[in-house]
Design a protein around this motif. Sequence first.
Motif, PDB file in Angstrom:
ATOM      1  N   ALA A 163       0.838  -1.204   0.000  1.00  0.00           N
ATOM      2  CA  ALA A 163       0.000   0.000   0.000  1.00  0.00           C
ATOM      3  C   ALA A 163       0.870   1.250   0.000  1.00  0.00           C
ATOM      4  O   ALA A 163       1.888   1.309   0.697  1.00  0.00           O
ATOM      5  N   ASP A 164       0.459   2.224  -0.780  1.00  0.00           N
ATOM      6  CA  ASP A 164       1.126   3.528  -0.909  1.00  0.00           C
ATOM      7  C   ASP A 164       2.474   3.454  -1.622  1.00  0.00           C
ATOM      8  O   ASP A 164       3.182   4.455  -1.694  1.00  0.00           O
ATOM      9  N   ASP A 165       2.831   2.269  -2.157  1.00  0.00           N
ATOM     10  CA  ASP A 165       4.019   2.192  -3.014  1.00  0.00           C
ATOM     11  C   ASP A 165       3.701   2.797  -4.382  1.00  0.00           C
ATOM     12  O   ASP A 165       2.529   2.970  -4.750  1.00  0.00           O
ATOM     13  N   THR A 166       4.750   3.095  -5.120  1.00  0.00           N
ATOM     14  CA  THR A 166       4.592   3.683  -6.450  1.00  0.00           C
ATOM     15  C   THR A 166       5.354   2.844  -7.475  1.00  0.00           C
ATOM     16  O   THR A 166       6.478   2.411  -7.214  1.00  0.00           O
ATOM     17  N   ILE A 167       4.722   2.603  -8.625  1.00  0.00           N
ATOM     18  CA  ILE A 167       5.430   1.995  -9.751  1.00  0.00           C
ATOM     19  C   ILE A 167       5.370   2.978 -10.918  1.00  0.00           C
ATOM     20  O   ILE A 167       4.429   3.771 -11.031  1.00  0.00           O
ATOM     21  N   SER A 168       6.374   2.914 -11.775  1.00  0.00           N
ATOM     22  CA  SER A 168       6.486   3.884 -12.869  1.00  0.00           C
ATOM     23  C   SER A 168       6.617   3.168 -14.201  1.00  0.00           C
ATOM     24  O   SER A 168       7.198   2.076 -14.292  1.00  0.00           O
ATOM     25  N   PHE A 169       6.064   3.803 -15.232  1.00  0.00           N
ATOM     26  CA  PHE A 169       6.144   3.289 -16.592  1.00  0.00           C
ATOM     27  C   PHE A 169       6.503   4.439 -17.521  1.00  0.00           C
ATOM     28  O   PHE A 169       6.210   5.598 -17.229  1.00  0.00           O
ATOM     29  N   GLU A 170       7.115   4.114 -18.637  1.00  0.00           N
ATOM     30  CA  GLU A 170       7.382   5.112 -19.667  1.00  0.00           C
ATOM     31  C   GLU A 170       6.613   4.744 -20.930  1.00  0.00           C
ATOM     32  O   GLU A 170       6.630   3.594 -21.368  1.00  0.00           O
ATOM     33  N   LYS A 171       5.927   5.726 -21.489  1.00  0.00           N
ATOM     34  CA  LYS A 171       5.151   5.537 -22.704  1.00  0.00           C
ATOM     35  C   LYS A 171       5.406   6.704 -23.643  1.00  0.00           C
ATOM     36  O   LYS A 171       5.765   7.804 -23.213  1.00  0.00           O
ATOM     37  N   MET A 172       5.195   6.479 -24.945  1.00  0.00           N
ATOM     38  CA  MET A 172       5.267   7.585 -25.880  1.00  0.00           C
ATOM     39  C   MET A 172       4.068   8.498 -25.669  1.00  0.00           C
ATOM     40  O   MET A 172       3.037   8.058 -25.136  1.00  0.00           O
ATOM     41  N   PRO A 173       4.164   9.777 -26.015  1.00  0.00           N
ATOM     42  CA  PRO A 173       3.032  10.680 -25.828  1.00  0.00           C
ATOM     43  C   PRO A 173       1.765  10.128 -26.484  1.00  0.00           C
ATOM     44  O   PRO A 173       1.807   9.497 -27.542  1.00  0.00           O
ATOM     45  N   GLY A 174       0.634  10.363 -25.831  1.00  0.00           N
ATOM     46  CA  GLY A 174      -0.638   9.873 -26.371  1.00  0.00           C
ATOM     47  C   GLY A 174      -1.699   9.829 -25.291  1.00  0.00           C
ATOM     48  O   GLY A 174      -1.507  10.311 -24.175  1.00  0.00           O
ATOM     49  N   GLN A 175      -2.834   9.226 -25.626  1.00  0.00           N
ATOM     50  CA  GLN A 175      -3.931   9.051 -24.674  1.00  0.00           C
ATOM     51  C   GLN A 175      -3.951   7.610 -24.206  1.00  0.00           C
ATOM     52  O   GLN A 175      -3.845   6.686 -25.014  1.00  0.00           O
ATOM     53  N   TYR A 176      -4.105   7.410 -22.896  1.00  0.00           N
ATOM     54  CA  TYR A 176      -4.085   6.065 -22.336  1.00  0.00           C
ATOM     55  C   TYR A 176      -5.184   5.907 -21.285  1.00  0.00           C
ATOM     56  O   TYR A 176      -5.498   6.852 -20.556  1.00  0.00           O
ATOM     57  N   ASP A 177      -5.751   4.696 -21.219  1.00  0.00           N
ATOM     58  CA  ASP A 177      -6.666   4.320 -20.149  1.00  0.00           C
ATOM     59  C   ASP A 177      -5.881   3.507 -19.129  1.00  0.00           C
ATOM     60  O   ASP A 177      -5.405   2.406 -19.434  1.00  0.00           O
ATOM     61  N   VAL A 178      -5.721   4.058 -17.941  1.00  0.00           N
ATOM     62  CA  VAL A 178      -4.960   3.400 -16.877  1.00  0.00           C
ATOM     63  C   VAL A 178      -5.947   2.868 -15.843  1.00  0.00           C
ATOM     64  O   VAL A 178      -6.705   3.643 -15.256  1.00  0.00           O
ATOM     65  N   LYS A 179      -5.941   1.553 -15.637  1.00  0.00           N
ATOM     66  CA  LYS A 179      -6.909   0.923 -14.734  1.00  0.00           C
ATOM     67  C   LYS A 179      -6.185   0.242 -13.581  1.00  0.00           C
ATOM     68  O   LYS A 179      -5.157  -0.409 -13.770  1.00  0.00           O
ATOM     69  N   ALA A 180      -6.730   0.416 -12.385  1.00  0.00           N
ATOM     70  CA  ALA A 180      -6.220  -0.260 -11.198  1.00  0.00           C
ATOM     71  C   ALA A 180      -7.247  -1.290 -10.738  1.00  0.00           C
ATOM     72  O   ALA A 180      -8.447  -0.998 -10.689  1.00  0.00           O
ATOM     73  N   VAL A 181      -6.775  -2.498 -10.430  1.00  0.00           N
ATOM     74  CA  VAL A 181      -7.653  -3.576  -9.966  1.00  0.00           C
ATOM     75  C   VAL A 181      -7.064  -4.136  -8.684  1.00  0.00           C
ATOM     76  O   VAL A 181      -5.893  -4.534  -8.647  1.00  0.00           O
TER      77      VAL A 181
END
Length: 349
Positions: A163-181
């Motif tokens: 809980a409260d940890d952070t993960i990071s990703f790199e993507k090219m510019p654009g629109q994205y749907d980010v979902k947490a489950v």
Amino acid sequence: MPYTRSRKKERSPKVFLFISSLTILVGAIVFYLYAYKPAAEQDKIHVAFKEALLEEDRTFFEEKVEYLGEPLSRAEALRFMGWLNDEKSIRGEAIAEVAKDRADRTSGMEADGLFRLIDTGEGRYGFSDYRIELLPQQIDVTSDVPLTNIWIDGQQVGRIDEADDTISFEKMPGQYDVKAVAVTNGETVTETETIQLISSKSIEYALMPESSEAIAGQFDLKRAELIEIEVEAQTGHSLETVDSLIGQSSQQVQETLGEPAGKREGKWDYERLTVTFKEEEVESIQVDLDKRPDDLIALLGEPKTKSEHPLGTEWDYGQSFFESFFTFFGLETEKQFIEKNDAMYLLIQ
């Protein structure tokens, strides 16, 4: 008869001058059209970028734009171009950025903004030749619930273990749907945020529900929907389609699923799906969910009980959970979650 030597007719100096002038003119035109002009156009990358966007020129983006050192694929070019044309304000900023970087060539080579101009060194006649490099943008995701699975545009990309940890990703510019489950108090919760990734973005998910919102039937329904998504993601077919094959002939299976990748005695193997026949009819279908046991727990929560099964270990989530399957999808077959060799399967029979 006396011999008389004929005089060779000499061309007028005006004719030589005309031919020479015409040759020089034609050569100059050819040089301008096929050498100088293309070189000058390569130098005006900001103009070409704007025209390609407005004219939806996919070829330009495949040939002149790259990400992480690789030219954009057709799908990437269409996605990026479509995104900018859908988001008019971002499109205007992108056009202005390329023009600014082109005007200030020194700053244009730095890793700032959406793009970085790259001088290929292949320019001619005093002009530069440019490519446009899309710069990676970072997404930082935080959740207040442990074992939160993160999905981007339908692809699972990582998990937050604490809980409260952070993960990071790199993507090219654009629109994205980010979902947490995630699973809280034995129930599955999801939250999706659509982002415009034009700079580094932070998303903080607060998934811990209030006790008054934890209605079992609603969570069971959400979990059933997640399994439907998983089945289609792994097999390419909807859960309803797969379920409808129980009791059908091998011919119907082939018409629905196509030619199997392999055949064994009484079994047909497809990608992440095995069909078992009895007396020439489908007796059961086993779907490989491509999940480890802890992945299924993160997706559905802990099972109520575990028991031995001929194929491995059965995970029982209770009658109410499977009633959600039957009520929502109109399915009447029996379904079981089976753990086998540290992998999870959905057994339909």
